[in-house]
Design an enzyme around this catalytic site. Structure first.
Site, PDB file in Angstrom:
ATOM      1  CG  ASP A   1      -1.965  -1.034   1.225  1.00 23.54           C
ATOM      2  OD1 ASP A   1      -2.199  -1.609   0.143  1.00 23.54           O
ATOM      3  OD2 ASP A   1      -2.550  -1.300   2.291  1.00 23.54           O
ATOM      4  CD  GLN A   2       0.130   7.112  -1.918  1.00 22.09           C
ATOM      5  OE1 GLN A   2      -1.045   6.901  -2.210  1.00 22.09           O
ATOM      6  NE2 GLN A   2       0.709   8.275  -2.153  1.00 22.09           N
TER       7      GLN A   2
END
Length: 569
Positions: A411-412
């Protein structure tokens, strides 16, 4: 052109709005595939002001109250009588491709409408079957039995440890109290007890294998059918894409009209976005484009928020932008660079600084692993404001055209070990290890809340509601099986440090399993999607989730590889 499609600028803006400085904050750009000439079309303050008026109309419209989120766009054009406005929506609006007052879809769709409807019905049937297979009751039963097995095994291991400690103590003390044959018999009895524990463990394992085997057979058969259905879905989608791209025809300002298929291998949906529909319509009717603005309206989806403006999408619109803009004359290009009124154009912003390189954790001729920081995407997003990513930064360090593909994603907001392959065969082999759950992953997180259990397995099926992307939620009917093993490492006040060992790899799995009341009921500190925004905003900004270790078998040397990243919190 129908008068209902083109409306005068005065219908949208009046007074001061028409005389305000018309600055530029973005250009739609492209290179003509035939001549190599570069073209651009600005997004101006005037176009954005018209777009905001369209937002107000959408907000006031009862028809849009329950509409899905989508992109909308406005194109300012020069007509013989002044400036006009065209408006468009992406895809379908409430199931309709053509709506009065909006530009029509790219011509050609009607020729494949029957095939499209038939294919969409087939895809819907496949989706329904996939959901059924993914939510089989055997999966939930299997997950519950795995939890029972873990609990029973922990209890058995504890009893065996206690008995072993007792035997070890007796082996130390018996020589002080017994000698000769009595001592020999006592030690033999201890050995017999030890063998009995080992036999009990073997029997335990066999009993659980027999208990789980019928469920595993059902689940494996379902997984095989899922794989076949997904392949069928890909084949149907590819065929529909090929036929649609052969039927769709785009027109540019040079008077050229071509099938989308001739512009390259483009994804499904190319031509359905606002920009192509608007520019094609303007070219078809001899209108001169002046400025374009696209925005999202409706429920948030992924990185798209209502009322925000977005650049040309990288995968569908940008590849055909050069063709669409081709044919604009030098005079038109000059008029584009000059504001609609007599206003001076704002200076271009300074280019962004060169992105910093990523720390390399491991590299050989076949693969590379980096330490991805929190806040950086693993791969580029669809829009230019999300182009910076671990993949794009690494590509800057490699020769042009060199193969580089991530084997998995983070995930970012998650930091830690990110593994990428340097050739297609390595990518295939490592991806298969991930798919077969042969890769061991260790994450560390700090959760907010009191967690009673010291360890265990969270087994909650996850489903992504398409109306709330990217949010995932626990859904026992439609969710995909998702399991996470966890271990509490340290507690301090309301904060708990946890090690997560994901057994499956669903989107946001660890974040949902931590936050959901059926899971740990303790969101990860700094989680903006699933946490308590008010209270966590005081504690910290970043998501306290870190991919600490990745263990796998090297596809060529066959060595066991363990890659680790130092904890940043």
């Amino acid at each position: 052109m129908q008068d209902t499609l083109l409306s005068p600028l005065d219908d949208w803006l009046t007074g001061a709005a028409l005389t305000a400085p018309d600055t530029v904050d973005y250009h739609y750009r492209g290179r003509c595939p035939r001549t190599g000439q570069d073209y651009s079309l600005p997004r101006t303050a005037l176009a954005k002001a018209v777009a905001r008026q369209l937002m107000a109309q959408l907000k006031a419209s009862q028809l849009s109250e329950n509409a899905e989120g989508k992109m909308y766009g406005v194109l300012l054009v020069q007509t013989q009588t002044g400036i006009g406005v065209l408006k468009a929506f992406s895809g379908l609006w409430q199931g309709q491709a053509q709506v009065p007052g909006w530009v029509p879809p790219i011509p050609g769709r009607s020729r494949v409408a029957l095939q499209e409807a038939r294919t969409l019905d087939q895809l819907a049937t496949i989706k329904a079957r996939l959901l059924t297979l993914q939510s089989l009751p055997e999966r939930a039963i299997y997950g519950e039995l795995l939890l029972l097995q873990v609990e029973a095994r922990q209890g058995l291991n504890q009893r065996h440890r206690d008995r072993k400690q007792s035997r070890d103590l007796q082996r130390q003390t018996l020589p002080h109290t017994l000698t000769g044959e009595p001592l020999t018999k006592a030690l033999a009895a201890l050995e017999q007890a030890s063998r009995g524990d080992k036999a009990e463990l073997r029997q335990f394992k066999q009993q659980w294998r027999d208990r789980l085997a019928p469920l595993e057979t059902v689940i494996q058969a379902a997984d095989a059918e899922i794989a076949a259905l997904k392949q069928q879905r890909r084949d149907l989608s590819r065929q529909l894409q090929t036929d649609m791209h052969a039927a769709y025809r785009l027109t540019n300002f040079a008077g050229e009209s071509v099938a989308i298929q001739s512009l390259g291998n483009l994804p499904t949906g190319t031509g359905d976005c606002c920009a192509p529909k608007l520019l094609h319509t303007a070219a078809e009717h001899g209108l001169v484009p002046l400025a374009l603005a696209e925005f999202w309206w409706g429920p948030p989806q992924g990185d798209k928020q209502p009322g925000h403006f977005y650049d040309a999408c990288a995968d569908r619109c940008q590849p055909i932008m050069g063709f669409l803009l081709s044919g604009l004359s030098a005079q038109v290009l000059a008029s584009i660079d000059t504001p609609v009124g007599a206003h001076r154009r704002a200076p271009s912003p300074n280019p962004s600084p060169h992105p910093s390189p990523l720390p390399v954790l491991y590299q050989d001729p076949w693969l590379i692993a980096v330490n991805k920081p929190a806040g950086l995407l693993s791969v580029p997003g669809r829009y230019r404001d999300r182009a910076d990513s671990a993949l794009s930064r690494l590509r800057l360090t490699l020769p042009e055209g060199a193969f580089l593909q991530p084997v998995h994603r983070l995930d970012q907001d998650t930091s830690g070990v990110l593994l990428l392959a340097l050739d297609a065969d390595t990518h295939r082999q490592l991806s298969q290890q991930f798919a077969d759950r042969q890769v061991a992953k260790t994450y560390q997180a700090i959760a907010v809340g009191n967690i009673a259990e010291s360890s265990g397995i969270i087994d909650l099926p996850l489903w992504g509601d398409p109306t709330q992307r990217p949010r995932q939620q626990v859904n026992w009917q439609q969710g995909k099986p998702s399991q996470t093993r966890f271990e509490v490492l340290h507690r301090e006040g309301e904060l708990t440090r946890i090690a997560f060992y994901p057994l499956t790899g669903r989107t946001h799995q660890l974040r949902v399993h931590a936050a959901d009341p059926q899971g740990l009921n303790a969101p990860i500190w700094g989680d903006r999607l699933y946490g308590l925004a008010a209270s966590q905003g005081e504690l910290g900004q970043r998501l306290h989730l870190h991919a600490e270790m990745l263990q796998f078998v090297h596809p060529y040397s066959k060595d066991a590889i363990a890659l680790s990243s130092p904890l940043p919190f």
